[in-house]
Design an enzyme around this catalytic site. Structure first.
Site, mmCIF file in Angstrom:
data_model
loop_
_atom_site.group_PDB
_atom_site.id
_atom_site.type_symbol
_atom_site.label_atom_id
_atom_site.label_comp_id
_atom_site.label_asym_id
_atom_site.label_seq_id
_atom_site.Cartn_x
_atom_site.Cartn_y
_atom_site.Cartn_z
ATOM 1 C CG HIS A 222 -2.020 -0.945 1.222
ATOM 2 N ND1 HIS A 222 -2.929 -0.993 0.185
ATOM 3 C CD2 HIS A 222 -2.408 -1.914 2.112
ATOM 4 C CE1 HIS A 222 -3.828 -1.934 0.435
ATOM 5 N NE2 HIS A 222 -3.526 -2.519 1.590
ATOM 6 N N GLY A 223 0.384 2.335 -0.517
ATOM 7 C CA GLY A 223 1.173 3.550 -0.535
ATOM 8 C C GLY A 223 0.305 4.777 -0.429
ATOM 9 C CB CYS A 276 -2.084 3.974 -3.721
ATOM 10 S SG CYS A 276 -3.311 2.733 -4.183
ATOM 11 N NE ARG A 277 3.868 8.431 -7.241
ATOM 12 C CZ ARG A 277 4.566 9.093 -8.164
ATOM 13 N NH1 ARG A 277 4.373 8.810 -9.456
ATOM 14 N NH2 ARG A 277 5.414 10.039 -7.815
ATOM 15 C CD GLU A 370 7.877 10.663 -9.917
ATOM 16 O OE1 GLU A 370 8.700 11.549 -9.582
ATOM 17 O OE2 GLU A 370 6.692 10.897 -10.206
#
Length: 384
Positions: A222-223, A276-277, A370
Site C-alpha cells: 500500500h502507498g 498507490c500515490r 520518477e
C-alpha cells in the site's frame, strides 16, 4: 517464403551425415569474428531446430552463415541456390491507418498468464550492439551473463488496513522474471516501514555489487502521499496508533547513491514501485478538448525509477491475478527484453496500460518515471 523456411528447405537436401557435418561447422565457427554455437544447443536436433538456433544466435546473418557453412562442406550448388533465394525480397505487409495495433503494444488480455519462458537474446545481436554503440550502452561486466542482485519486497497482510489480495502472484511473477534475467533475488515479505529501511540499507552494502553491473529494487505495498512525498506503507500502519509506519521512496535513492553505495557507481539501478500515490481514481471528465573525473562523481546517477501510477492517483490490483503494473512488466520484458533497452520496454508498458479496456471512465491507469538519470541505454540481454 520467409528466411527460416528458405534455410530449412536447403537443409532438407542434406542427409543425416551431412547435417551433422553442417552442425559441426556451426559449433566450431563458420566466419572469423563470429561466435560458434555451443554444442549443447545442437544435440540431436531436427532441421527446424537448427534453423531456429541459428536465427537466435546470428539474427539477420543466419542465412549468410548457412551459405558459408555449406561451402565449407563443398556443397557449392546448394549454397548457390540458398544464396539466390535469400536475395529475393520478402513480402512486407503494408500498414494501414485503420489497421490493428502491433501485437506487442496491445493491452494484455483478461485471462493473461505469465509466459512459460523469456525470449532469449541472440549472441549476434548483443555483439553487434556492443560493437557499434559501445559509448551509448551500459557494458555488462560478464561476457557470459549480466550479473547482479535484486531486492524484492512484498507487503500482503496488514494489521489495521485491508490485505493486498492477489499480491502473492505479483511476488511470484517478479521473482520469476528477475531470476530469468539473471539476477540473484533477495526476497522479503510483510515488513514494517523500519524493516523496509533496514532491508534497503543492508542491500546497499552487499559486497556482490562490486562485481555486478546493475541492480533491481522492487517494492510492492500500500502507498500514499505523506508530507508531500511518496511513502510505502508498513504492515503495522494505523492513522492513529502507528502513523509513522512508512518508508519514503526517495530514501531508496539515498541508500544506493554514489556516496552510500560506491560499488554501484556508473551501474544501472532500476527501481519498480507498485503502490498507490494518493486516493484519486485517475480519470477526469473534460467538457471540451483542446487540441567524470577520478575523484569527482555525480552524487546520484544511473537510476531509473518506474512507478505504477502518477502522483496522487491510486494503483490498481486484481484480487485474483495481482497488480496490473507488475503483470505488464513481466509480460513485456519476457517478450521484448532480448531486443529493447529498459526505457523502451517501460515505454511500451505505459503505452499498453494506457489502452487497457478495463480502465475506462473515471478509473484510469498509467505508470510514470520518477528521478530517472540513466545516461546510456540499458539492455538486459536475457540468458546471455
Amino acid at each position: 517464403m520467409d528466411t527460416k523456411s528458405v534455410m530449412t528447405e536447403a537443409l532438407e537436401h542434406l542427409v543425416d551425415k551431412e547435417l551433422k557435418q553442417f552442425i559441426w561447422h556451426l559449433c566450431n565457427g563458420v566466419i572469423q569474428g563470429t561466435d560458434p554455437i555451443p554444442k549443447a544447443k545442437l544435440q540431436n536436433p531436427e532441421r527446424e531446430d537448427v534453423v531456429d538456433c541459428m536465427v537466435q544466435y546470428y539474427d539477420d546473418d543466419a542465412g549468410k552463415i548457412a551459405v558459408q557453412a555449406l561451402r565449407k562442406m563443398k556443397q557449392n550448388e546448394l549454397a548457390k541456390k540458398l544464396e539466390l533465394k535469400l536475395k529475393v525480397p520478402q513480402p512486407v505487409k503494408e500498414d494501414t491507418i485503420d489497421g490493428p495495433e502491433p501485437m506487442d503494444l496491445q493491452p494484455i488480455q483478461a485471462d493473461w498468464q505469465r509466459p512459460n519462458s523469456i525470449t532469449t537474446c541472440s549472441q549476434q545481436f548483443k555483439n553487434t550492439l556492443l560493437k557499434q554503440n559501445a559509448n551509448d550502452v551500459y557494458i555488462p561486466t560478464s561476457s557470459s551473463q549480466r550479473k547482479g542482485s535484486a531486492l524484492l519486497i512484498t507487503n500482503i497482510k496488514f494489521d489495521n488496513i485491508s490485505d493486498r489480495k492477489g499480491a502473492e502472484k505479483d511476488e511470484a511473477n517478479m521473482d520469476w522474471l528477475l531470476t530469468a534475467l539473471g539476477y540473484r533475488v533477495e526476497k522479503h515479505r510483510d515488513l514494517s516501514g523500519n524493516a523496509i529501511k533496514t532491508a534497503v540499507e543492508d542491500f546497499s552494502k552487499r559486497h556482490e555489487h562490486k562485481d555486478s553491473d546493475s541492480t533491481f529494487v522492487v517494492i510492492m505495498s500500500h502507498g500514499n502521499r505523506i508530507q508531500n512525498k511518496d511513502a510505502i506503507i508498513g504492515v503495522h500502519y494505523h492513522e492513529d496508533k502507528h502513523p509513522t509506519d512508512y518508508f519514503f521512496v526517495e530514501d531508496i535513492f539515498t541508500h544506493l547513491n554514489s556516496e552510500n553505495c560506491p560499488a554501484l557507481i556508473d551501474k544501472p539501478k532500476v527501481i519498480l514501485i507498485q503502490a498507490c500515490r494518493g486516493n484519486h481514481e485517475g480519470g477526469v471528465y473534460v467538457h471540451d478538448s483542446v487540441p567524470e573525473s577520478d575523484s569527482w562523481v555525480h552524487k546520484e546517477k544511473d537510476f531509473v525509477c518506474f512507478m505504477s501510477t502518477i502522483p496522487g492517483v491510486k494503483a490498481y490490483r486484481s484480487r485474483d491475478d495481482g497488480s496490473f503494473f507488475i503483470s505488464y512488466i513481466v509480460d513485456e520484458l519476457s517478450k521484448s527484453a532480448h531486443k529493447d533497452d529498459i526505457m523502451e520496454l517501460f515505454r511500451k508498458v505505459g503505452s499498453r496500460m494506457e489502452k487497457d479496456p478495463q480502465f475506462t471512465g473515471w478509473k484510469k491507469i498509467l505508470p510514470c518515471f520518477e528521478r530517472t538519470t540513466l545516461v546510456k541505454k540499458f539492455y538486459l540481454f536475457p540468458e546471455l
